[in-house]
Scaffold this active site. Structure first.
Site, PDB file in Angstrom:
ATOM      1  N   GLU A 203       0.807  -1.218   0.000  1.00 38.37           N
ATOM      2  CA  GLU A 203       0.000   0.000   0.000  1.00 38.37           C
ATOM      3  C   GLU A 203       0.851   1.284   0.000  1.00 38.37           C
ATOM      4  O   GLU A 203       0.544   2.214  -0.750  1.00 38.37           O
ATOM      5  CB  GLU A 203      -0.964  -0.019   1.197  1.00 38.37           C
ATOM      6  CG  GLU A 203      -2.087  -1.043   1.017  1.00 38.37           C
ATOM      7  CD  GLU A 203      -2.870  -1.310   2.288  1.00 38.37           C
ATOM      8  OE1 GLU A 203      -2.555  -0.685   3.319  1.00 38.37           O
ATOM      9  OE2 GLU A 203      -3.785  -2.156   2.251  1.00 38.37           O
ATOM     10  N   ASP A 225      -0.529   6.690   6.700  1.00 43.92           N
ATOM     11  CA  ASP A 225      -1.813   6.149   6.239  1.00 43.92           C
ATOM     12  C   ASP A 225      -2.746   6.027   7.442  1.00 43.92           C
ATOM     13  O   ASP A 225      -2.604   5.120   8.258  1.00 43.92           O
ATOM     14  CB  ASP A 225      -1.582   4.780   5.584  1.00 43.92           C
ATOM     15  CG  ASP A 225      -2.853   4.212   4.950  1.00 43.92           C
ATOM     16  OD1 ASP A 225      -3.947   4.735   5.233  1.00 43.92           O
ATOM     17  OD2 ASP A 225      -2.752   3.225   4.203  1.00 43.92           O
TER      18      ASP A 225
END
Length: 438
Positions: A203, A225
């Site tokens: 990610e 994140d």
């Protein structure tokens, strides 16, 4: 020899000319490989459009570009995404969310029992793995990868409807800390949905690609994140087009849901103060939670928001218990929201400090700070990160869609789409472990 070289040159020139003319005058082919972001709280699907090179994040029939990572089981069917989330308050025991936290993970019985205590649905221990107990017309168990497959199937159908072609190939993202087993179980979920996974991408790397950092002259990239349920901080080192994850840290119990919960607790108490009783009906709690979530989102843009929610309160009058319809109204400010969550916001800095220490890097040496996840829109969180580093984070990409955008770029690369893109190559770091805070 010179004649042969001339012929070869002419052929190559003709091929380039044919490609150019085809690009100019023929409709571009439909994308055949989709990019999938199977998030803990929300999921998205995107495609790389051949010819234009644009990324399209696929919307559902109501124009929403992500779906909640929720699957609800009822006697009449299985409901995924928004339909599943709508049932979460009325059917909590059979509505599964956060399945990504369990997929492919090995547990001991005591750890799983502690982990599952926070959920209204039943999580059971089966041969060192987690499964979910569902009771509708019958009682049965489902695996985390089955839950994932229902979400992936929904996104596959969304893409097929939008593109008008069958889809059976995809690129999918996973957290950088996922081990081989967790990655394989994620692939298994996709296979159950009828998808062949061409590549699994981390990610943070996907997010860096969305920001174009695979093509930029940067070396040290910090990815923060912060989504609905988890905080992940990754320090990437980039050499050429290759990314190495140098350090990871995070908090798997910190996210937007926690900020919403603080605001919900405050509004419930304000209802009690105004009317003498708190809301108790499931429908009222559901309405209040939805309204508070909307307020949280609006406070990222506005200094204050007026909350209005009709409630049916269970009051006690001269004739005993009775139901009273009221219109609860409250002015909620950004200042109040920040005050209610001050301690939670401060927790975001601990993993950032840890990855810098473990990555042997000074904060001044970070070239780019990349924000991912909807909760990084919160002004106070951006301010804290900016103050810590002494410079502004990169906010040029929608943080909700950064990962799916990067995965879609990689899907275009795997599908051989024109115009050609520079691929990001990840260097495996087998010895890396994520530091978790709570």
């Amino acid at each position: 020899m010179a004649g042969e070289m001339s012929i070869i040159g002419s052929v190559i020139l003709a091929l380039f000319l044919a490609g150019y003319l085809g690009q100019q005058y023929l409709p571009p082919p439909k994308p055949r490989v989709i990019g999938l972001d199977l998030g803990t709280t929300f999921c998205s699907v995107g495609v790389f459009q051949p010819g234009t090179g644009e990324i399209e994040v696929i919307e559902d029939d109501k124009g929403r570009n992500s779906i909640p990572s929720v699957v609800s089981f009822t006697p009449t069917g299985v409901f995924s995404g928004h339909e599943g989330q709508e049932l979460s308050d009325t059917n909590p025991q059979n509505t599964i969310y956060d399945a990504k936290r369990f997929i492919g993970k090995i547990f001991d019985e005591d750890t799983l029992e502690k982990e599952s205590a926070r959920y209204p649905f039943k999580v059971i221990f089966n041969n060192r793995s987690a499964e979910f107990l569902v009771s509708t017309n019958s009682t049965f168990t489902v695996t985390p990868e089955f839950i994932g497959s229902r979400l992936l199937l929904k996104m596959k159908k969304m893409a097929e409807k939008q593109l008008g072609v069958p889809i059976d190939k995809a690129v999918i993202s996973v957290p950088a800390e996922f081990d081989e087993r967790q990655r394989n179980y994620t692939i298994r979920a996709a296979n159950l949905a009828g998808l062949d996974i061409l590549r699994v991408i981390n990610e943070p790397t996907a997010a860096a690609m969305a920001y174009g950092l695979h093509k930029a002259e940067v070396f040290n990239v910090l990815v923060v994140d912060l989504g609905g349920g988890t905080l992940d901080v990754s320090l990437l080192n980039k050499q050429g087009g290759m990314f190495l994850t140098r350090a990871m840290a995070g908090n798997n119990k910190l996210g937007g849901q926690d900020f919403t919960q603080r605001l919900l607790q405050y509004t419930v108490e304000r209802v009690r103060q105004q009317y003498g009783v708190p809301p108790t009906l499931k429908e009222d709690i559901h309405l209040l939670r939805q309204a508070v979530e909307a307020v949280k989102l609006n406070l990222t843009q506005e200094p204050h928001v007026h909350l209005r929610v009709p409630l049916y309160l269970q009051t006690t009058g001269a004739n005993g218990a009775q139901e009273e319809k009221v219109l609860f109204q409250e002015k909620l400010t950004r200042e109040l929201f920040e005050e209610l969550n001050a301690d939670l916001f401060q927790k975001i800095l601990a993993p950032i400090e840890t990855v810098l220490i473990e990555g042997h890097l000074e904060k001044e040496e970070v070239d780019e700070i990349v924000l991912v996840g909807g909760s990084t829109r919160i002004p106070r969180i951006r301010q804290l990160i900016s103050q810590y580093f002494g410079k502004e984070p990169n906010t040029s990409v929608d943080p909700d869609l950064a990962v799916v955008t990067g995965v879609a770029i990689q899907a275009g690369i795997m599908g051989g789409s024109w115009p050609l893109q520079v691929s990001a190559i990840e260097i495996p770091n087998r010895h890396l472990r994520k530091t978790n805070f709570s």
